[in-house]
Every structure is written in structure tokens, then in C-alpha cells.
Design an enzyme around this catalytic site. Structure first.
Site, PDB file in Angstrom:
ATOM      1  N   ALA A  22       0.803  -1.227   0.000  1.00  0.00           N
ATOM      2  CA  ALA A  22       0.000   0.000   0.000  1.00  0.00           C
ATOM      3  C   ALA A  22       0.836   1.277   0.000  1.00  0.00           C
ATOM      4  O   ALA A  22       0.395   2.298  -0.526  1.00  0.00           O
ATOM      5  CB  ALA A  22      -0.935   0.000   1.206  1.00  0.00           C
ATOM      6  N   HIS A 117      -3.520 -10.215  -4.710  1.00  0.00           N
ATOM      7  CA  HIS A 117      -4.833 -10.054  -4.070  1.00  0.00           C
ATOM      8  C   HIS A 117      -5.897  -9.678  -5.108  1.00  0.00           C
ATOM      9  O   HIS A 117      -6.933  -9.123  -4.772  1.00  0.00           O
ATOM     10  CB  HIS A 117      -4.776  -9.014  -2.951  1.00  0.00           C
ATOM     11  CG  HIS A 117      -3.951  -9.462  -1.774  1.00  0.00           C
ATOM     12  ND1 HIS A 117      -3.378  -8.596  -0.880  1.00  0.00           N
ATOM     13  CD2 HIS A 117      -3.600 -10.701  -1.365  1.00  0.00           C
ATOM     14  CE1 HIS A 117      -2.704  -9.282   0.043  1.00  0.00           C
ATOM     15  NE2 HIS A 117      -2.826 -10.571  -0.230  1.00  0.00           N
TER      16      HIS A 117
END
Ligand SMILES: [Zn+2]
Length: 244
Positions: A22, A117
Site C-alpha cells: 500500500a 490479491h
């Protein structure tokens, strides 16, 4: 090790891969899940990626997804995405492994990208399996009263993001593992390396005799395994763009 030594290490490593989290996207204004301004501080957002809830109430997901997913159509790749693309362009990066679902490495032009993901680049109908692109879904949602994109069969489209309660995308995950095992140097960028099993991928390079370098604002559990750690992603990106 100074940043210039890392540049030398990259230059001297025949095969290099990148693993991102992130932190590389917060530089573009996309909220982190777990950081100080992390989305999970919003108790509703914390449930948005539960597959049971999606099937029971898809409008809940789509109401909460605009900041993280659909509001991103105008978000541009940040300095780290561009630095990674530069490394690929000069033949110094064999592939990108990312935990991020925002598609920004793809938008920067990186290839291959293993999105472990999943990503919102494609959506599938939960009933008949029909596929739509991100752009098609944005157009369908604009016409839907409740913001839920529905298929001609009546089913609901779900992004190919891996929700809690779903299997990881097998092809991306195994591709990422093969890449990690095949390189001499793994650069782990902007990841706290806390999310399992994705965090097991960068150490594979070390297990095969390669080196790991971590660039993350906070310490990680894998720092002791790393050849070196740095904290400033912007400095890293600037150094790459200045030297390659
Ligand atoms: Zn359908």
C-alpha cells in the site's frame, strides 16, 4: 548502505523483481488499509471485502468502494510505479508482484504484474460468469440507481479483487512465487509484510540465495533477513529515475 550503494546493487544484479504494498499507492493519495489514516479505521469499510456480505448486499460494497476502487479512474501512477516501470524498460526488473488492488502498476505500463490479491481491472457476474472491464463497469454503474452493476442475466458483477472468504488468484500467486525464486535481488517496496500468505513471497528470494532489500516507512518483521532497509520511498524513486 547508502542509496547509491543500492543503485550499484541493482546494476550488479542480473535478475531483479519488485514486491509492492500500500505504501507505493498512498503516495498517489489512495488510502492505506492499516496505516494511520487507514480505511479499516472506518468500521463499515472494514467489512466491505467480506464475500458473504457482498452476496447478501452488493450495494454495501459499491457504496463504500468509490474511495478505494472506482474513484481511482483519474488517479495516476505515482513515483514508485514510474520508477519500477523505468527499471523494466532498461531490463533491470523481471516482473512486479503487488498486494495492491488499484491497478496502478498496470496503468504505469508494467508487465508482467502479479496481483496476488486480485484487481478491479476485470469483473465477473456472480451468476453466469460473464466478464466486464473496469471501464465497462464504471459505465454500467453510472446508469444503475443503486450503484450496483448488474448483468443482462440479472446477476451482480463483482470485481476480481480477492475478498475475505475467497481463494487467492492461483495463477498470479504461483507466478509470483516462481518469479521470487528466480531472481538475485528482491526489492520489497511500501509493504509492512504483515499480510499472509503474500508476505511469504519476498523471503523466497533469500531462501534461494538471493538478496532482499526493503524500503518501507516502518520496520517490518523481515528486516533482519534483508541485505539492507531504507525508509524513504520517494528518495528511492528519485534515485532510480536519476540513475536508470
Ligand atoms: Zn450474468
Amino acid at each position: 548502505m547508502a542509496m547509491q550503494d543500492l543503485i550499484k546493487l541493482i546494476q550488479d544484479s542480473p535478475r531483479v523483481a519488485v514486491f509492492t504494498g500500500a505504501g507505493v499507492s498512498t503516495l498517489c493519495g489512495i488510502p492505506d488499509f492499516r496505516g494511520a489514516n487507514g480505511m479499516y479505521r472506518d468500521p463499515n469499510a472494514a467489512r466491505m471485502f467480506e464475500i458473504d456480505l457482498f452476496d447478501a448486499d452488493p450495494a454495501f460494497f459499491y457504496r463504500h468502494a468509490d474511495t478505494l476502487v472506482y474513484g481511482n479512474s483519474e488517479t495516476r501512477p505515482g513515483p514508485v510505479h514510474l520508477a519500477v516501470k523505468r527499471l523494466q524498460d532498461v531490463g533491470k526488473c523481471q516482473g512486479v508482484i503487488t498486494q495492491n488492488i488499484d491497478g496502478l502498476h498496470e496503468r504505469a505500463g508494467s508487465d508482467p504484474v502479479y496481483a496476488v490479491h486480485g484487481s478491479a481491472a476485470f469483473h465477473h457476474c456472480r451468476s453466469c460468469g460473464k466478464m466486464k472491464t473496469f471501464e465497462e463497469i464504471v459505465a454500467i454503474r453510472a446508469q444503475a440507481k443503486d450503484g450496483v452493476p448488474r448483468c443482462s442475466c440479472g446477476g451482480v458483477f463483482k470485481p476480481d479483487i480477492t475478498f475475505f472468504g475467497e481463494m487467492l488468484p492461483e495463477a498470479a500467486f504461483y507466478g509470483a512465487m516462481r518469479l521470487a525464486q528466480s531472481v538475485d535481488l528482491m526489492l520489497a517496496l511500501g509493504s509492512s509484510l504483515t499480510v499472509s500468505p503474500a508476505n511469504s513471497i519476498p523471503p523466497l528470494t533469500v531462501h534461494r540465495g538471493g538478496k532482499l532489500v526493503i524500503v518501507n516507512a516502518q520496520p517490518t518483521d523481515y528486516d533482519s533477513m534483508a541485505e539492507e532497509t531504507f525508509t524513504d520511498l520517494q528518495e528511492f524513486a528519485d534515485a532510480i529515475l536519476a540513475n536508470f
